[in-house]
Design a protein around this motif. Structure first.
Motif, mmCIF file in Angstrom:
data_model
loop_
_atom_site.group_PDB
_atom_site.id
_atom_site.type_symbol
_atom_site.label_atom_id
_atom_site.label_comp_id
_atom_site.label_asym_id
_atom_site.label_seq_id
_atom_site.Cartn_x
_atom_site.Cartn_y
_atom_site.Cartn_z
ATOM 1 N N ASN A 81 0.842 -1.197 0.000
ATOM 2 C CA ASN A 81 0.000 0.000 0.000
ATOM 3 C C ASN A 81 0.874 1.243 0.000
ATOM 4 O O ASN A 81 0.585 2.225 -0.673
ATOM 5 C CB ASN A 81 -0.909 0.020 1.234
ATOM 6 C CG ASN A 81 -1.848 -1.162 1.295
ATOM 7 O OD1 ASN A 81 -1.465 -2.236 1.720
ATOM 8 N ND2 ASN A 81 -3.079 -0.965 0.865
ATOM 9 N N ASN A 82 1.943 1.184 0.798
ATOM 10 C CA ASN A 82 2.907 2.280 0.887
ATOM 11 C C ASN A 82 4.295 1.708 0.648
ATOM 12 O O ASN A 82 4.881 1.062 1.516
ATOM 13 C CB ASN A 82 2.830 2.945 2.266
ATOM 14 C CG ASN A 82 3.803 4.109 2.407
ATOM 15 O OD1 ASN A 82 4.574 4.410 1.500
ATOM 16 N ND2 ASN A 82 3.766 4.772 3.555
ATOM 17 N N VAL A 83 4.822 1.923 -0.546
ATOM 18 C CA VAL A 83 6.105 1.345 -0.917
ATOM 19 C C VAL A 83 7.240 1.825 -0.013
ATOM 20 O O VAL A 83 8.251 1.144 0.158
ATOM 21 C CB VAL A 83 6.415 1.641 -2.400
ATOM 22 C CG1 VAL A 83 6.641 3.125 -2.624
ATOM 23 C CG2 VAL A 83 7.613 0.834 -2.886
ATOM 24 N N ILE A 84 7.065 2.985 0.619
ATOM 25 C CA ILE A 84 8.092 3.498 1.527
ATOM 26 C C ILE A 84 8.290 2.537 2.698
ATOM 27 O O ILE A 84 9.412 2.354 3.180
ATOM 28 C CB ILE A 84 7.734 4.911 2.026
ATOM 29 C CG1 ILE A 84 7.620 5.877 0.845
ATOM 30 C CG2 ILE A 84 8.778 5.425 3.018
ATOM 31 C CD1 ILE A 84 7.155 7.265 1.238
ATOM 32 N N ASP A 85 7.209 1.898 3.154
ATOM 33 C CA ASP A 85 7.333 0.927 4.242
ATOM 34 C C ASP A 85 8.259 -0.219 3.841
ATOM 35 O O ASP A 85 9.079 -0.686 4.642
ATOM 36 C CB ASP A 85 5.959 0.373 4.615
ATOM 37 C CG ASP A 85 5.063 1.399 5.291
ATOM 38 O OD1 ASP A 85 5.615 2.361 5.867
ATOM 39 O OD2 ASP A 85 3.829 1.241 5.247
ATOM 40 N N PHE A 86 8.111 -0.697 2.610
ATOM 41 C CA PHE A 86 8.998 -1.757 2.124
ATOM 42 C C PHE A 86 10.448 -1.286 2.097
ATOM 43 O O PHE A 86 11.354 -1.994 2.527
ATOM 44 C CB PHE A 86 8.570 -2.198 0.715
ATOM 45 C CG PHE A 86 7.480 -3.231 0.689
ATOM 46 C CD1 PHE A 86 6.836 -3.651 1.844
ATOM 47 C CD2 PHE A 86 7.084 -3.791 -0.518
ATOM 48 C CE1 PHE A 86 5.833 -4.604 1.811
ATOM 49 C CE2 PHE A 86 6.080 -4.753 -0.572
ATOM 50 C CZ PHE A 86 5.454 -5.156 0.594
ATOM 51 N N ILE A 87 10.673 -0.084 1.552
ATOM 52 C CA ILE A 87 12.042 0.413 1.399
ATOM 53 C C ILE A 87 12.701 0.614 2.753
ATOM 54 O O ILE A 87 13.868 0.251 2.959
ATOM 55 C CB ILE A 87 12.032 1.720 0.576
ATOM 56 C CG1 ILE A 87 11.544 1.430 -0.851
ATOM 57 C CG2 ILE A 87 13.428 2.356 0.552
ATOM 58 C CD1 ILE A 87 11.342 2.666 -1.704
ATOM 59 N N ARG A 88 11.964 1.185 3.704
ATOM 60 C CA ARG A 88 12.521 1.375 5.054
ATOM 61 C C ARG A 88 12.865 0.029 5.707
ATOM 62 O O ARG A 88 13.903 -0.095 6.359
ATOM 63 C CB ARG A 88 11.515 2.131 5.934
ATOM 64 C CG ARG A 88 11.432 3.625 5.669
ATOM 65 C CD ARG A 88 10.724 4.294 6.830
ATOM 66 N NE ARG A 88 10.592 5.737 6.620
ATOM 67 C CZ ARG A 88 9.441 6.382 6.477
ATOM 68 N NH1 ARG A 88 8.304 5.711 6.527
ATOM 69 N NH2 ARG A 88 9.411 7.686 6.309
ATOM 70 N N THR A 89 11.968 -0.953 5.555
ATOM 71 C CA THR A 89 12.214 -2.256 6.159
ATOM 72 C C THR A 89 13.434 -2.920 5.546
ATOM 73 O O THR A 89 14.267 -3.503 6.254
ATOM 74 C CB THR A 89 10.976 -3.156 6.005
ATOM 75 O OG1 THR A 89 9.868 -2.554 6.695
ATOM 76 C CG2 THR A 89 11.226 -4.542 6.573
#
Length: 432
Positions: free
Chosen positions: A293-301
């Motif tokens: 839903n929020n690709v930023i969450d993937f990148i941060r993880t």
């Protein structure tokens, strides 16, 4: 000594204590979900025959003259029915271990075991049935010789970059831990483990997990099973045989060809399971990052779980699966925006390409062919001591990263454009 484990459990062994308790509390809900997935597989045959029956019924309503001209077409539809039945037989094999939770015990003899449903099972929807059918196509993509070209397009650039960065002669490969989120049917994870790396695949979909468990742990020789993955495609067929083309799998038997390095596939939500910092030397994602839903969450993880100096290798489009899905929120950053996000999180972008032509579970004989012009990049999590040693390299501006796969790369670096031009913007605007 290599190990191969595709055991699938609701509770991931790497979860912290608090998260484990939460999953235990939801175990009943998890069991119902897995049973729903298994029921969708069991309903595959009757569901697929509904579409076939519509064609047969309409054919029967035509005039005798029309039916005479379509005599071979009628025979073809009977062949379609046979292929559906054979697919259902393979599904029975896939589910023969009942994977996680057994079906309700039969009160009669074993032959009365329920292997399919005449009516839709409880809570199984059209979307579930679409996933069941798609899983058959993905078996062909990952585990048949027919899928070799697609694997060459999607997996080889990732594997080559990892081998280039973690060269076998420079590292003890079993000490290099690689995570593959969105592992699907597990072929990329398996190939990396066969090179000697320590690999862990993570997958959320139980359709994928059930099928990968079968291929990795229950298939005992090569090309044992036959599927008809394109039998559901009634349009854009040049020849009758194209719809009923057979695909054999697995092209490689993992049981007879165990990987050199540690190998496992784990179930769970990527964002919920992987929270421990500095856990992996490499994260490899293929057709995955646009599933958030929020690709930023993937990148941060991904940044958090990488060790300093570790790399993230990615290939895929920006389809953004939750875009325009009712009841789901979604953001859809462009590649230009993703470059800003990755650098803001802390990544150094080492390598980037656009326009990588990749197909995904395509029928090679179909008159309609779809392909993505995918993105490919390698990002590095910098070592905190790099700056003081004067070795940290700054990322290039996003526009310098827009280098298409088919472009000429002989221009010396000092002659490359440093500022975006109208041509740069036009190139970026091309749809993938």
């Amino acid at each position: 000594m290599s190990t191969m484990d595709c055991g699938m459990f609701p509770m991931h062994p790497k979860m912290d204590e608090q998260l484990s308790k939460a999953f235990t509390a939801n175990e009943e809900e998890e069991e119902k979900h897995i049973q729903k997935v298994q029921n969708a597989f069991l309903y595959y045959g009757p569901y697929a025959c509904q579409r076939l029956r519509r064609s047969m019924d309409y054919l029967d309503s035509l005039s005798g003259e029309d039916q005479h001209m379509l005599a071979k077409y009628r025979g073809h539809l009977e062949c379609v029915r046979t292929c559906i039945d054979r697919n259902q037989a393979v599904i029975r094999e896939i589910l023969r271990e009942r994977v996680l939770y057994p079906a309700e015990e039969s009160t009669t003899n074993p032959s009365a075991d329920r292997w399919e449903f005449d009516e839709p099972p409880p809570n199984v929807r059209h979307g579930d049935m679409d996933q069941a059918q798609s899983t058959l196509k993905l078996i062909a993509r990952d585990w048949s010789t027919d899928g070799a070209l697609e694997r060459e397009q999607s997996y080889k650039p990732i594997i080559d970059s990892i081998v280039e960065y973690y060269k076998p002669g420079d590292y003890e490969l079993k000490e290099i831990k690689i995570l593959v989120p969105g592992a699907g049917l597990g072929r990329l994870t398996y190939e990396l483990a066969c090179l000697g790396y320590s690999c862990e695949g993570n997958e959320f979909s139980y359709f994928m997990l059930i099928a990968s468990n079968f291929v990795l742990n229950l298939c005992d020789y090569e090309n044992k099973y036959v599927l008809y993955p394109w039998v559901h495609q009634y349009v854009n067929n040049l020849r009758r045989e194209d719809q009923v083309a057979a695909v054999r799998f697995p092209d490689v038997c993992p049981l007879k060809n165990p990987p050199k390095g540690h190998f496992e596939i784990a179930a769970g939500d990527f964002l919920e399971v992987y929270k421990t910092p500095h856990s992996y030397n490499c994260v490899a994602t293929c057709f995955f990052i646009d599933c958030a839903n929020n690709v930023i969450d993937f990148i941060r993880t991904i940044y958090r779980i990488l060790v300093p100096g570790g790399i993230w290798v990615n290939l895929g489009p920006l389809l953004y699966h939750y875009s325009d899905v009712s009841g789901q929120n979604s953001i859809e950053p462009t590649f230009e925006d993703l470059c800003i996000i990755m650098e803001s999180v802390g990544f150094v972008i080492e390598k980037s390409r656009t326009g990588i032509r990749t197909k995904y579970a395509q029928n090679p004989s179909s008159m309609k062919q779809s392909e993505y012009e995918s993105l490919f990049w390698v990002c590095r999590k910098p070592d905190p001591f790099e700056e003081q040693r004067g070795k940290r390299k700054a990322s290039r501006e996003p526009h310098d990263l827009i280098v298409r796969e088919d472009s000429v790369e002989e221009t010396p670096p000092q002659q490359q454009k440093q500022q975006p031009t109208a041509n740069d913007e036009t190139e970026m605007a091309q749809p993938t």
